[in-house]
Design an enzyme around this catalytic site. Structure first.
Site, PDB file in Angstrom:
ATOM      1  N   TYR A  54      44.454  41.781  31.164  1.00 32.94           N
ATOM      2  CA  TYR A  54      43.664  40.572  30.944  1.00 32.94           C
ATOM      3  C   TYR A  54      43.948  39.967  29.574  1.00 32.94           C
ATOM      4  O   TYR A  54      44.077  40.679  28.574  1.00 32.94           O
ATOM      5  CB  TYR A  54      42.175  40.867  31.072  1.00 32.94           C
ATOM      6  CG  TYR A  54      41.686  41.056  32.501  1.00 32.94           C
ATOM      7  CD1 TYR A  54      42.509  40.784  33.595  1.00 32.94           C
ATOM      8  CD2 TYR A  54      40.391  41.497  32.759  1.00 32.94           C
ATOM      9  CE1 TYR A  54      42.065  40.950  34.889  1.00 32.94           C
ATOM     10  CE2 TYR A  54      39.934  41.662  34.065  1.00 32.94           C
ATOM     11  CZ  TYR A  54      40.781  41.386  35.122  1.00 32.94           C
ATOM     12  OH  TYR A  54      40.326  41.552  36.412  1.00 32.94           O
ATOM     13  N   SER A 158      41.081  48.552  43.688  1.00 36.10           N
ATOM     14  CA  SER A 158      40.835  47.114  43.650  1.00 36.10           C
ATOM     15  C   SER A 158      41.816  46.434  44.591  1.00 36.10           C
ATOM     16  O   SER A 158      43.024  46.723  44.541  1.00 36.10           O
ATOM     17  CB  SER A 158      41.018  46.601  42.214  1.00 36.10           C
ATOM     18  OG  SER A 158      40.832  45.209  42.136  1.00 36.10           O
ATOM     19  N   SER A 210      35.628  36.875  41.852  1.00 32.52           N
ATOM     20  CA  SER A 210      35.806  35.460  42.196  1.00 32.52           C
ATOM     21  C   SER A 210      34.748  34.994  43.186  1.00 32.52           C
ATOM     22  O   SER A 210      35.045  34.332  44.181  1.00 32.52           O
ATOM     23  CB  SER A 210      37.208  35.218  42.778  1.00 32.52           C
ATOM     24  OG  SER A 210      37.524  33.843  42.772  1.00 32.52           O
TER      25      SER A 210
END
Length: 299
Positions: A54, A158, A210
């Site tokens: 990130y 994930s 999201s």
């Protein structure tokens, strides 16, 4: 006897999770970042979501610098991070972005994340994306090593499909505690591909990323104007302040009880999301949103 979703340990994850994907873009000073952490903890958002990549490998460092200003806050946080992706902006100069779930990469990534954030242990480590070259036994060995060394408490995945998750779980002596999945009215795939069915079967709560589809859900875009209008209508019906709150209520109504990840660095928006916990949708309202998203009703 029925097993309730959420009975398996997830390390005390908060209902909402503060995502730090865009931390490097928020333009916060380190002091401002610390204040933001303190504020969302006060709202009950005590789990934070990171990944080594990130902010082009910078977000964990920025978070760590803020945490260093008040080290005692570490005891109030559950820190989640992910590994398994290599970007070309890495100092090792990869020629293409690619996945790497090798034991060496997992262990090195964890050591780097610990150093970047200035912490001794990661509460929950996730493999970021399915790796077509994943050797489940090798991943299991890396997990066992990291747990034995006290570097990681729990593990998850994930964006894994049901079969990919089952494969990895078959090699582990401890349960995977979550699968972080994209869940929103513009992405209904996981409601249909068995991902949530498996999680409900195993009594595992997913982490939903999201939730607002990058903000697209509530924007006046022609292709999903019907959905936007429906969200606004139902917001009025249930007394929601914003359509975004309706979306959080819609996601959290799923039987697997997802933990919703928040992407905003504005505390007012975090507070609005947390407030949505008081909202309840009827089954008909839930399906009205689903129908607006699908473009057709149930068969």
């Amino acid at each position: 006897m029925r097993k309730d979703v959420g009975t398996r340990p997830d390390g005390g994850m908060s209902e909402f999770v503060q995502g730090y994907w865009r931390l490097a873009e928020w333009g916060m000073t380190i002091q401002q970042c610390l204040a933001f952490i303190e504020q969302h903890i006060e709202l009950g958002v005590t789990t934070v979501d990171h990944a080594d990549i990130y902010g082009r490998y910078q977000s964990e460092r920025l978070f760590g610098e803020a945490l260093a200003l008040s080290p005692s806050l570490r005891q109030q946080l559950q820190i989640v991070t992910k590994c398994g992706i290599k970007l070309t902006c890495d100092s090792r100069c990869h020629t293409i972005n690619h996945y790497d779930s090798s034991a060496l990469h997992i262990v090195l990534s964890v050591d780097t994340s610990l150093t970047q954030m200035g912490i001794d242990e990661i509460d929950l480590l996730l493999i970021h994306r399915p790796d077509l070259l994943m050797n489940a036994d090798e991943v299991a060995d890396a997990f066992a090593q990291l747990h034995q060394q006290g570097k990681v408490k729990q593990f998850g995945v994930s964006n894994f499909s049901p079969s990919q998750m089952q494969l990895l779980q078959s090699r582990l002596s401890v349960p995977l505690v979550t699968n972080q999945l994209e869940i929103n009215p513009l992405n209904l795939k996981v409601l249909e591909d068995g991902s949530l069915d498996l999680l409900q079967q195993l009594a595992i709560r997913p982490m939903a990323w999201s939730c607002l589809a990058g903000g697209r859900v509530c924007q006046p875009i022609a292709e999903h104007q019907g959905l936007t209008t429906m969200l606004m209508t139902i917001a009025t019906e249930i007394g929601a302040q914003t359509p975004e709150q309706v979306i959080y209520a819609w996601i959290r109504a799923l039987p697997v009880k997802p933990h919703c990840i928040l992407g905003s660095g504005k505390i007012a928006r975090v507070k609005q999301a947390v407030t949505s916990q008081t909202l309840t949708l009827t089954r008909e309202q839930w399906y009205r949103i689903w129908t607006a998203a699908k473009g057709h009703g149930v068969a």
